[in-house]
Enzyme design. Structure first.
Site, short mmCIF file in Angstrom:
data_model
loop_
_atom_site.label_atom_id
_atom_site.label_comp_id
_atom_site.label_asym_id
_atom_site.label_seq_id
_atom_site.Cartn_x
_atom_site.Cartn_y
_atom_site.Cartn_z
N ASP A 240 1.71 -46.84 28.94
CA ASP A 240 1.82 -48.27 28.67
C ASP A 240 0.73 -48.78 27.73
O ASP A 240 0.97 -49.68 26.92
CB ASP A 240 1.85 -49.08 29.97
CG ASP A 240 0.75 -48.71 30.96
OD1 ASP A 240 -0.21 -48.02 30.58
OD2 ASP A 240 0.85 -49.12 32.14
N ASN A 300 -11.64 -46.31 29.48
CA ASN A 300 -10.93 -46.78 30.68
C ASN A 300 -11.93 -47.52 31.55
O ASN A 300 -12.95 -46.96 31.96
CB ASN A 300 -10.36 -45.60 31.46
CG ASN A 300 -9.15 -44.99 30.78
OD1 ASN A 300 -8.06 -45.53 30.84
ND2 ASN A 300 -9.37 -43.86 30.11
N GLY A 409 -0.86 -58.73 30.60
CA GLY A 409 -0.82 -59.82 31.58
C GLY A 409 -2.16 -60.48 31.81
O GLY A 409 -2.24 -61.69 32.04
#
Length: 446
Positions: A240, A300, A409
């Site tokens: 993603d 990350n 989001g």
């Protein structure tokens, strides 16, 4: 009947089926179906409920058909590192284990007691994290796991969903690049490493690039969703992050970075080639596959997972968990508490509020007490972590980043965006919110 491309996007907490149509040259999105993605604790492990996810995916596809869309193609993206194993008959050997499972604790340290970490990074270009596929497989091999003995293929989550739609088994490049088992330069499996791990080579199939066909829907799937025409499944950038990063506008005049903000925060830039220096390794950067031959060079970072877990706990306690309430409360809260968002104590605690409280006490800080204070603590800590990451990124690039796109989001959290802009000292551009779905559909269109 409208022709539509379907993006099926699985996140760590939920999944979505989104239809994309062209209208007067513009891409219009229609969210068809949302469904939960839960983690199930059983027998000492944490699993994904693959059967439920697959059924929900089919439900969403069928709902798109019932809504009047003619399906052009389907693309699937998910989170990274996790996988399922299938046998020679194509049977799933067990529910995929979640990366938050404890089986990989201590595995990186044990692995690198035998392997030179510098040489390893120069090949894999992957940020060492205990959740990575390499360490999941290392743990399975160490415990003499029976699944490894009978498995025919290892399929990462998007590969697995695609396989049960089409019957075609292969490994998409961007998702495979999260495993720590690829050769970053060659962009294919590092079979030397795989042999050293004692893993069966036949588990690792053909690596296909974004834009490759994964075959057509099987007859029984077509019957279940109510169509009688062929629908192709496309290997989009099925990690993603790679799909989301592909929508960030690149500029020849400015150095643009992206922050894919969700359960995880992925901070980085698009690069033509992997950056495999010792400085990159020490700074904790990874080289993941992108679209159009690009590399997503990124860190990350634990993202909104901590806040999501807090909100889940508060909801179970009957408290208000609306962002419209929590964020204003955080802005006026008075707390100086800060946490290291990447500390392993926040990976999967039974109680996130308790984990934050214990962390603060252990570090001689006054713990948050109200919901607003907890939220402020988490968001300030994230913004400062982004500042650290941006500093490390700039030291590795020939010229500094001048603009940051916050996508996904989490880009809707305006308070966090403001804290981030104040921390890093460069403009923060918000959105698109649906970056992953847009990137997924654009790849199908290509």
């Amino acid at each position: 009947m409208k022709e539509a491309y379907l993006a099926i996007d699985f996140g760590g907490g939920s999944g979505r089926v989104i239809a994309g149509c062209l209208s007067e040259g513009e891409l219009v999105l229609d969210t068809i179906y949302r469904f939960p993605n839960r983690q199930v604790r059983m027998g000492g492990h944490v699993y994904w409920d693959f059967l439920s996810l697959f059924e929900n995916m089919k439900t969403g596809i069928r709902m798109a058909v019932e809504k009047g869309y003619t399906l052009k193609s389907i693309g699937i993206d998910t989170w990274g590192v996790d996988f399922g194993l299938i046998d020679k008959q194509g049977n799933l050997l067990g529910n995929p284990v979640c990366y938050r499972d404890s089986r990989t604790e201590g595995m990186p340290e044990e692995f690198f007691s035998k392997v030179d970490v510098k040489a390893h990074y120069a090949e894999s270009g992957t940020q060492v994290m205990a959740i990575n596929t390499l360490f999941q497989l290392y743990a399975m091999k160490k415990e003499d796991n029976a699944q490894l003995k009978v498995a025919d293929k290892l399929l990462f989550m998007p590969d697995l969903f695609s396989y049960y739609l089409t019957g075609v088994a292969n490994n998409e490049y961007s998702i495979a690049s999260t495993s720590e088992l690829l050769d970053a330069k060659a962009r294919t499996w590092n079979f030397k490493l795989i042999r050293e791990l004692g893993l069966p080579e036949h588990l690792f199939g053909e690596v296909v690039m974004p834009g490759t066909s994964r075959g057509f829907l099987k007859p029984e799937i077509k019957e279940q969703i109510g169509i009688d025409y062929e629908v192709e499944v496309i290997a989009v950038a099925s990690h993603d992050t790679a799909s989301a990063a592909s929508v960030v506008p690149l500029s020849s005049e400015e150095k643009v970075a992206f922050l894919s903000s969700g359960t995880w925060s992925l901070l980085g830039v698009m690069s033509d080639e992997p950056i495999l220096t010792e400085e990159a390794r020490l700074a904790g950067f990874t080289n993941e596959g992108g679209t159009d031959g690009k590399i997503c060079f990124l860190q990350n970072i634990t993202g909104l997972w901590i806040l999501q877990k807090l909100m889940q706990e508060w909801k179970e306690e009957g408290k208000d968990v609306a962002y419209s309430t929590l964020l204003p409360a955080a802005e006026v809260a008075e707390t100086d508490a800060l946490i290291d968002v990447d500390d392993t104590v926040f990976q999967c605690p039974v109680s996130m509020a308790e984990a934050i409280t214990n962390y603060c006490i252990a570090h001689q800080q006054t713990p948050p007490s109200t919901q607003g204070e907890f939220v402020k603590c988490v968001l300030r800590s994230l913004a400062l972590r982004y500042k650290t990451g941006m500093g490390a990124l700039n030291r590795l690039l020939p010229e500094p980043v001048t603009k940051l796109y916050v996508i996904g989001g989490g880009s809707q959290n305006k308070y966090l965006n403001r804290l981030t802009e104040e921390a890093i000292g460069i403009p923060v551009i918000e959105g698109p919110v649906e970056a992953t779905a847009i990137g997924n559909i654009r790849q199908q269109m290509k």
